[in-house]
Every structure is written in C-alpha cells, then in structure tokens.
Design a protein around this motif. Structure first.
Motif, PDB file in Angstrom:
ATOM      1  N   TYR A  95       0.769  -1.244   0.000  1.00 31.78           N
ATOM      2  CA  TYR A  95       0.000   0.000   0.000  1.00 31.78           C
ATOM      3  C   TYR A  95       0.806   1.305   0.000  1.00 31.78           C
ATOM      4  CZ  TYR A  95      -4.089  -2.881   1.117  1.00 31.78           C
ATOM      5  OH  TYR A  95      -5.100  -3.800   1.087  1.00 31.78           O
ATOM      6  N   ALA A 127      -5.876   6.489  -3.332  1.00 28.86           N
ATOM      7  CA  ALA A 127      -7.056   5.803  -2.797  1.00 28.86           C
ATOM      8  C   ALA A 127      -7.616   4.777  -3.776  1.00 28.86           C
ATOM      9  CB  ALA A 127      -8.134   6.829  -2.418  1.00 28.86           C
ATOM     10  N   GLU A 128      -7.633   5.103  -5.060  1.00 24.75           N
ATOM     11  CA  GLU A 128      -8.163   4.175  -6.055  1.00 24.75           C
ATOM     12  C   GLU A 128      -7.304   2.906  -6.136  1.00 24.75           C
ATOM     13  OE1 GLU A 128      -9.247   3.984 -10.800  1.00 24.75           O
ATOM     14  OE2 GLU A 128      -9.028   5.939  -9.836  1.00 24.75           O
ATOM     15  N   GLN A 129      -5.995   3.067  -6.130  1.00 20.76           N
ATOM     16  CA  GLN A 129      -5.100   1.902  -6.175  1.00 20.76           C
ATOM     17  C   GLN A 129      -5.292   1.031  -4.929  1.00 20.76           C
ATOM     18  OE1 GLN A 129      -1.588   4.387  -6.613  1.00 20.76           O
ATOM     19  NE2 GLN A 129      -1.102   3.390  -8.560  1.00 20.76           N
ATOM     20  N   ILE A 130      -5.456   1.664  -3.786  1.00 12.87           N
ATOM     21  CA  ILE A 130      -5.663   0.919  -2.541  1.00 12.87           C
ATOM     22  C   ILE A 130      -6.980   0.149  -2.607  1.00 12.87           C
ATOM     23  CG2 ILE A 130      -6.166   1.200  -0.068  1.00 12.87           C
ATOM     24  CD1 ILE A 130      -4.034   3.502  -0.138  1.00 12.87           C
ATOM     25  N   ARG A 131      -8.021   0.822  -3.071  1.00 10.22           N
ATOM     26  CA  ARG A 131      -9.346   0.197  -3.154  1.00 10.22           C
ATOM     27  C   ARG A 131      -9.367  -0.989  -4.118  1.00 10.22           C
ATOM     28  NH1 ARG A 131     -11.609   4.964  -2.820  1.00 10.22           N
ATOM     29  NH2 ARG A 131     -11.534   5.363  -5.039  1.00 10.22           N
ATOM     30  N   HIS A 132      -8.637  -0.880  -5.211  1.00 11.63           N
ATOM     31  CA  HIS A 132      -8.709  -1.907  -6.258  1.00 11.63           C
ATOM     32  C   HIS A 132      -7.708  -3.044  -6.106  1.00 11.63           C
ATOM     33  CE1 HIS A 132     -11.088   1.257  -8.230  1.00 11.63           C
ATOM     34  NE2 HIS A 132     -11.755   0.211  -8.658  1.00 11.63           N
ATOM     35  N   ASP A 168      -6.674  -6.386  -4.810  1.00  9.20           N
ATOM     36  CA  ASP A 168      -7.403  -7.534  -4.254  1.00  9.20           C
ATOM     37  C   ASP A 168      -6.533  -8.218  -3.196  1.00  9.20           C
ATOM     38  OD1 ASP A 168      -8.848  -9.823  -3.674  1.00  9.20           O
ATOM     39  OD2 ASP A 168      -9.300 -10.281  -5.771  1.00  9.20           O
ATOM     40  N   GLN A 199      -8.415  -3.142   6.870  1.00  5.42           N
ATOM     41  CA  GLN A 199      -9.686  -2.417   6.846  1.00  5.42           C
ATOM     42  C   GLN A 199      -9.477  -0.924   7.122  1.00  5.42           C
ATOM     43  OE1 GLN A 199     -12.573  -3.869   9.634  1.00  5.42           O
ATOM     44  NE2 GLN A 199     -14.162  -2.488   8.911  1.00  5.42           N
ATOM     45  N   GLN A 254      -8.068   0.543   3.981  1.00  2.00           N
ATOM     46  CA  GLN A 254      -9.033   0.605   2.877  1.00  2.00           C
ATOM     47  C   GLN A 254     -10.153   1.605   3.134  1.00  2.00           C
ATOM     48  OE1 GLN A 254     -10.071  -3.540   2.379  1.00  2.00           O
ATOM     49  NE2 GLN A 254      -8.456  -3.827   0.868  1.00  2.00           N
ATOM     50  N   GLU A 255     -10.332   2.023   4.372  1.00  3.02           N
ATOM     51  CA  GLU A 255     -11.385   2.993   4.683  1.00  3.02           C
ATOM     52  C   GLU A 255     -11.024   4.417   4.247  1.00  3.02           C
ATOM     53  OE1 GLU A 255     -11.982   2.526   8.888  1.00  3.02           O
ATOM     54  OE2 GLU A 255     -13.305   0.788   8.630  1.00  3.02           O
TER      55      GLU A 255
END
Length: 133
Positions: A89, A94-99, A101, A128, A131-132
């Motif tokens: 991470y 934020a987008e890279q973190i969210r996507h 898997d 978590q 990812q928040e």
C-alpha cells in the motif's frame, strides 16, 4: 531517508522461493526487522489498532493524492506482516488501494492458512483501516 520497498511481485517471488512455512516465517521476521520504528510519542491510544492480539499502531498520512503509512508493533511477526502491508500500500492513491485484491494476494502468498485466527483478524483490522481512507 525513504524506505526502499520491494514490489508486490518480488514479495510473491520471495514467498514462492521459500516454500516451507518455516522459511516463510523467517522471511516475515526478517521483513519485520526492516520496518522503521515508530517514535515512542506516536505510540498513543489514538494510533493504536484495536483488534490486534499484540500492541500495534498505525498512522496514515496523505500527501497530495498519495498515502504513506507508519506502522509498528511490539512483536516481530506483526511487524513483518505490517511490512507486507507497506509493500502493498505505501505510496498508493485511494483508487489503487481500493482496487488491490488483498484477499487474492494473501491467497497467492499462502499466508492465511498459517496464521492463527487472532493474528489474521488483526492483520485484516489493519487492512480495513487502510481501505477505509
């Protein structure tokens, strides 16, 4: 001085080269030794990760659109697991973190089948929180 981190591919290769859990466990401990120590004044209740079996702290900072993480724990294994999370991470938006898997990646590492339920829960508590953002 910025911490030089391997890529997620290099991390996966290291795990695959060390097939036995004993070797992988030693690898986790070695990575934990590379995790930068958190300043003692930052090891406060507001930075503490609830749900971890051992004491663990997480600080999330954002510079422009990218996030950096400062993590620490009182145990070597948790520090090693935190180092894995840094490799995944650190410096991402934020987008890279969210996507990313994370469950699939942990499966590829074979990590979760060897962690105790409480240690796995602590790891996912940190995931978590990340990812928040």
């Amino acid at each position: 001085m910025a911490l030089s981190l391997p890529t997620t591919e290099q991390l996966l290769n290291d795990f695959q080269e060390n097939k036995s859990w004993d070797k992988q466990y030693k690898l986790i401990i070695q990575w934990g030794k590379k995790l930068p120590d958190m300043d003692s004044q930052d090891k406060i209740e507001t930075n503490r990760v609830e749900g971890c079996e051992s004491l663990a702290w997480l600080i999330i900072e954002k510079e422009e659109d990218f996030y950096t993480f400062n993590m620490d724990s009182e145990t070597r294994v948790v520090k090693g697991l935190m180092m894995i999370l840094l490799i995944i991470y650190q410096g991402k938006n934020a987008e890279q973190i969210r996507h990313f898997d994370i469950h699939h990646y942990f499966e590829k590492l074979g990590l979760l089948k060897h962690l105790s339920p409480s240690r796995a829960n602590g790891l996912f508590t940190i995931v978590q929180k990340i990812q928040e953002i």
